[in-house]
Motif scaffolding. Sequence first.
Motif, mmCIF file in Angstrom:
data_model
loop_
_atom_site.group_PDB
_atom_site.id
_atom_site.type_symbol
_atom_site.label_atom_id
_atom_site.label_comp_id
_atom_site.label_asym_id
_atom_site.label_seq_id
_atom_site.Cartn_x
_atom_site.Cartn_y
_atom_site.Cartn_z
ATOM 1 N N VAL A 2 65.620 -30.672 -0.361
ATOM 2 C CA VAL A 2 64.274 -30.141 -0.173
ATOM 3 C C VAL A 2 64.153 -29.523 1.221
ATOM 4 C CG1 VAL A 2 61.858 -30.800 -0.007
ATOM 5 C CG2 VAL A 2 63.283 -31.733 -1.822
ATOM 6 N N THR A 3 64.683 -30.237 2.220
ATOM 7 C CA THR A 3 64.673 -29.709 3.578
ATOM 8 C C THR A 3 65.374 -28.359 3.614
ATOM 9 O OG1 THR A 3 64.756 -31.906 4.546
ATOM 10 C CG2 THR A 3 65.489 -30.097 5.921
ATOM 11 N N PHE A 4 66.515 -28.290 2.949
ATOM 12 C CA PHE A 4 67.289 -27.060 3.074
ATOM 13 C C PHE A 4 66.714 -25.920 2.231
ATOM 14 C CE2 PHE A 4 70.044 -30.232 4.883
ATOM 15 C CZ PHE A 4 70.295 -29.624 6.086
ATOM 16 N N PHE A 5 65.963 -26.251 1.201
ATOM 17 C CA PHE A 5 65.224 -25.195 0.505
ATOM 18 C C PHE A 5 64.214 -24.563 1.457
ATOM 19 C CE2 PHE A 5 65.538 -25.183 -4.298
ATOM 20 C CZ PHE A 5 66.865 -25.553 -4.281
ATOM 21 N N ALA A 6 63.545 -25.415 2.207
ATOM 22 C CA ALA A 6 62.577 -24.890 3.173
ATOM 23 C C ALA A 6 63.304 -24.034 4.225
ATOM 24 C CB ALA A 6 61.817 -26.026 3.845
ATOM 25 N N TRP A 7 64.484 -24.487 4.622
ATOM 26 C CA TRP A 7 65.263 -23.690 5.587
ATOM 27 C C TRP A 7 65.648 -22.346 4.994
ATOM 28 C CZ3 TRP A 7 66.386 -23.708 10.619
ATOM 29 C CH2 TRP A 7 66.134 -24.869 11.350
ATOM 30 N N VAL A 8 66.059 -22.358 3.725
ATOM 31 C CA VAL A 8 66.441 -21.104 3.068
ATOM 32 C C VAL A 8 65.256 -20.149 3.070
ATOM 33 C CG1 VAL A 8 67.058 -20.051 0.861
ATOM 34 C CG2 VAL A 8 68.269 -22.091 1.640
ATOM 35 N N ALA A 9 64.080 -20.686 2.740
ATOM 36 C CA ALA A 9 62.882 -19.838 2.737
ATOM 37 C C ALA A 9 62.652 -19.241 4.120
ATOM 38 C CB ALA A 9 61.667 -20.648 2.296
ATOM 39 N N GLY A 31 59.755 -15.573 2.358
ATOM 40 C CA GLY A 31 61.007 -16.225 1.996
ATOM 41 C C GLY A 31 60.826 -17.152 0.800
ATOM 42 N N ALA A 32 59.778 -17.975 0.842
ATOM 43 C CA ALA A 32 59.550 -18.921 -0.251
ATOM 44 C C ALA A 32 59.227 -18.168 -1.549
ATOM 45 C CB ALA A 32 58.412 -19.875 0.103
ATOM 46 N N ALA A 33 58.436 -17.101 -1.433
ATOM 47 C CA ALA A 33 58.070 -16.319 -2.625
ATOM 48 C C ALA A 33 59.315 -15.710 -3.249
ATOM 49 C CB ALA A 33 57.065 -15.227 -2.250
ATOM 50 N N ILE A 34 60.146 -15.118 -2.412
ATOM 51 C CA ILE A 34 61.348 -14.466 -2.934
ATOM 52 C C ILE A 34 62.301 -15.511 -3.515
ATOM 53 C CG2 ILE A 34 63.412 -13.199 -2.245
ATOM 54 C CD1 ILE A 34 61.490 -11.751 -0.215
ATOM 55 N N LEU A 35 62.456 -16.627 -2.794
ATOM 56 C CA LEU A 35 63.360 -17.671 -3.278
ATOM 57 C C LEU A 35 62.957 -18.136 -4.682
ATOM 58 C CD1 LEU A 35 65.635 -19.751 -2.783
ATOM 59 C CD2 LEU A 35 63.936 -21.227 -1.721
ATOM 60 N N TYR A 36 61.689 -18.486 -4.858
ATOM 61 C CA TYR A 36 61.274 -18.998 -6.157
ATOM 62 C C TYR A 36 61.089 -17.907 -7.189
ATOM 63 C CZ TYR A 36 61.643 -23.704 -4.966
ATOM 64 O OH TYR A 36 62.202 -24.902 -4.644
ATOM 65 N N ARG A 67 72.123 -20.263 -11.328
ATOM 66 C CA ARG A 67 71.091 -19.577 -10.531
ATOM 67 C C ARG A 67 71.188 -19.961 -9.064
ATOM 68 N NH1 ARG A 67 65.402 -22.390 -11.451
ATOM 69 N NH2 ARG A 67 66.109 -24.518 -11.197
ATOM 70 N N PHE A 68 71.606 -21.201 -8.793
ATOM 71 C CA PHE A 68 71.786 -21.561 -7.383
ATOM 72 C C PHE A 68 73.001 -20.859 -6.785
ATOM 73 C CE2 PHE A 68 69.041 -25.205 -8.445
ATOM 74 C CZ PHE A 68 68.099 -24.985 -7.469
ATOM 75 N N MET A 69 74.011 -20.653 -7.634
ATOM 76 C CA MET A 69 75.157 -19.893 -7.146
ATOM 77 C C MET A 69 74.729 -18.484 -6.764
ATOM 78 S SD MET A 69 77.826 -21.277 -9.977
ATOM 79 C CE MET A 69 79.057 -20.011 -9.818
ATOM 80 N N MET A 70 73.825 -17.921 -7.561
ATOM 81 C CA MET A 70 73.372 -16.568 -7.260
ATOM 82 C C MET A 70 72.543 -16.533 -5.982
ATOM 83 S SD MET A 70 72.717 -15.190 -11.097
ATOM 84 C CE MET A 70 72.718 -13.469 -10.680
ATOM 85 N N ILE A 71 71.742 -17.587 -5.777
ATOM 86 C CA ILE A 71 70.984 -17.672 -4.517
ATOM 87 C C ILE A 71 71.972 -17.760 -3.343
ATOM 88 C CG2 ILE A 71 69.570 -19.235 -3.118
ATOM 89 C CD1 ILE A 71 67.843 -17.736 -4.946
ATOM 90 N N GLY A 72 73.026 -18.539 -3.531
ATOM 91 C CA GLY A 72 74.042 -18.660 -2.481
ATOM 92 C C GLY A 72 74.670 -17.324 -2.169
ATOM 93 N N LEU A 73 74.994 -16.590 -3.238
ATOM 94 C CA LEU A 73 75.576 -15.260 -3.050
ATOM 95 C C LEU A 73 74.601 -14.359 -2.292
ATOM 96 C CD1 LEU A 73 77.967 -13.360 -3.824
ATOM 97 C CD2 LEU A 73 76.590 -12.675 -5.790
ATOM 98 N N PRO A 93 71.053 -10.249 8.964
ATOM 99 C CA PRO A 93 71.032 -11.613 9.497
ATOM 100 C C PRO A 93 69.682 -12.022 10.090
ATOM 101 C CG PRO A 93 72.307 -10.149 10.900
ATOM 102 C CD PRO A 93 72.002 -9.385 9.662
ATOM 103 N N GLN A 94 68.860 -11.052 10.415
ATOM 104 C CA GLN A 94 67.566 -11.389 11.030
ATOM 105 C C GLN A 94 66.531 -11.792 9.992
ATOM 106 O OE1 GLN A 94 68.914 -8.433 10.663
ATOM 107 N NE2 GLN A 94 67.480 -6.759 10.801
ATOM 108 N N GLY A 95 66.904 -11.765 8.685
ATOM 109 C CA GLY A 95 65.931 -12.078 7.646
ATOM 110 C C GLY A 95 65.151 -10.832 7.265
#
Lengths: 330, 285
Positions: free
Chosen positions: A239-246, A261-266, A299-305, A315-317
């Motif tokens: 959960v922490t790292f999902f927030a970091w990803v966002a 970030g959160a909108a795009i992630l989900y 789908r998580f693999m695709m997020i990783g990619l 890299p700046q987001g």
Amino acid sequence: MDWGAIIQNSFRGFIGEPFIYFSLAAMGLNMHYGYTGLLNFGQAVFMAAGAYGLSMAVVTLGLNFWWGLLLGIVIFPLLLALIMGVPTLRLRADYLAIVTIAASEMFRIIARSPSLDRWTGSSDGLTAFANRFYDFNPFDKQKRYFFGLFIGNQMWVVLIGWIVLSIVVLIVWMTMRSPWGRVLRAIREDEDAARSLGKNAYWFKMQSLIIGGMFGALGGMFRAIGTQSAQPQNFITDVTFFAWVALILGGAAKVGGPIAGAAILYGILNFTDVLLRQLVENGYMPEAIMDGTQVGQVRFMMIGLGLILLAIYRPQGIFGTKEEMALDDR
Amino acid sequence: MTAEPSTAQELFDGVPYEPGAAKNDPILVADNVRRAFGGLVAVDVEHLEVQLGAITALIGPNGAGTTTFCNLLTNFDEPDTGDRLFEGNDLLGVSAYKVANLGMVRTFQLTKSLSKMTVIDNMRLGGTEQAGESFFRALLPFLWRRQEAEITQRADALLERFKLSHMRDEFAGTLSGGQRKLLEMARALMVRPNMVMLDEPMAGVNPALKQSLLDHVTGLRDEGMTVLFVEHDMDMVQEISDWVVVMAEGRIIAEGPPESIASNQAVVDAYLGSHHDSALDLEAD
């Protein structure tokens, strides 16, 4: 292929419940990391503080809902921040990182221990503590709202979530334009420089930890209210790292970064989920490549990619500025 | 451009040229300040007084402990033993940020410009007692807007003086090394200090900028500030300092006006004994 369902689900991910609580958690991380340079790898524990603050107040202690809000949004995160911050904030950034990740695991493991069943409900968690919240629901439970995306109760959660999220955005936006935010950014850049100019770096870092933690607690509380349950499994390290990803997706130190970030992630998670399922169900996807049970992982693999590509090409987001990023190397 | 004549020499009337000499009007007094890193005694200063309103240079060969001593005087490092009094305030256990608020501001050997903040924000940060630095008041801009305007005005005036106005809205990270030194000095002045401590202000500064930096340092004294600077550049020491304190191996080995230092046997030994290739031209006169 049901394109209507794909679009509807993606859109729901974009603005729905997970978006709300991960945006709030990432807004907190942005306060910590983006603006102050604090490495918090245990945002899940602040989220858990919000969820358990409310649920324990109502279920375990028998207090009313409003005391639950106070406990979950203010008191629990405040105590947590003090416990984690007092010993570590005078030290290098790494120590806070270690303590936060340890604290979040400790809390989860303690909360699910059977001997605390009376207090935390152990691994089943606590349920039915947010009835008061739904009492105020003006929407009809039987009907669907907002382009048919949400049923009445969900609509109520999401609506309040959007309002709270807007307030949090407003707070971050205003404070970061103020001298207070300036001191935080100075601490992120160089703590000693801030100190040499008479700023109490320790206290400002503590304030940042507390306030960012409260945003995280709000996120956790929404998660608990939305499902009417607070369970240890909802606050695992992922959960922490999902927030970091966002946060990283959207761009740190930008007010809107965590939200985007959160909108795009989900949005992407839901989109790929439904898309892959439909592909499998309709026989477009050969059995040899994947079957329906593997959709969740793929789908998580695709997020990783996607994240790898982001790290290489942007890299700046999404909202970050390249010029600012480049200053790190000088 | 020739050196301006020193104007603060008379402050040292009657002060003997010896280590630990008592000054007529000390702003900062250090007693038995000792700091060891494991077995290495980096600083062991018996007594030092810094004269109010003068430019004091703290010099010494590499490893003499000048920077460590600087850190100890500003509480960026705690001494093992020893007392430090700044304007009568005991600095024992006082946090570094409070020392700055007492009126003693330092700069750093490795310049600490805040790269991802604009030059003007770097400057504004230096303003003291800002109402908007409280979280709750930060949410109510009308409580601090006027102060912010006043601080900005002061910052702009200082940027003008340090010839950084054209970089006002650029990120500090885009400044050159010399400009960063200027920015750091200007930023320190935003605190309105009584004493500034400059740790190697000339390190990495090109010769063209050096002269203007020197003028700025003497300018500080002319405004009534006390300056203590650590420096290896002997030209600068000779040119602008009113008083020189020489350290070697953690101790103060000599004190006196700049002219007296070059001929001091202990100083010659300290530099040439271990550093034959030192740029210090001690035998010229």
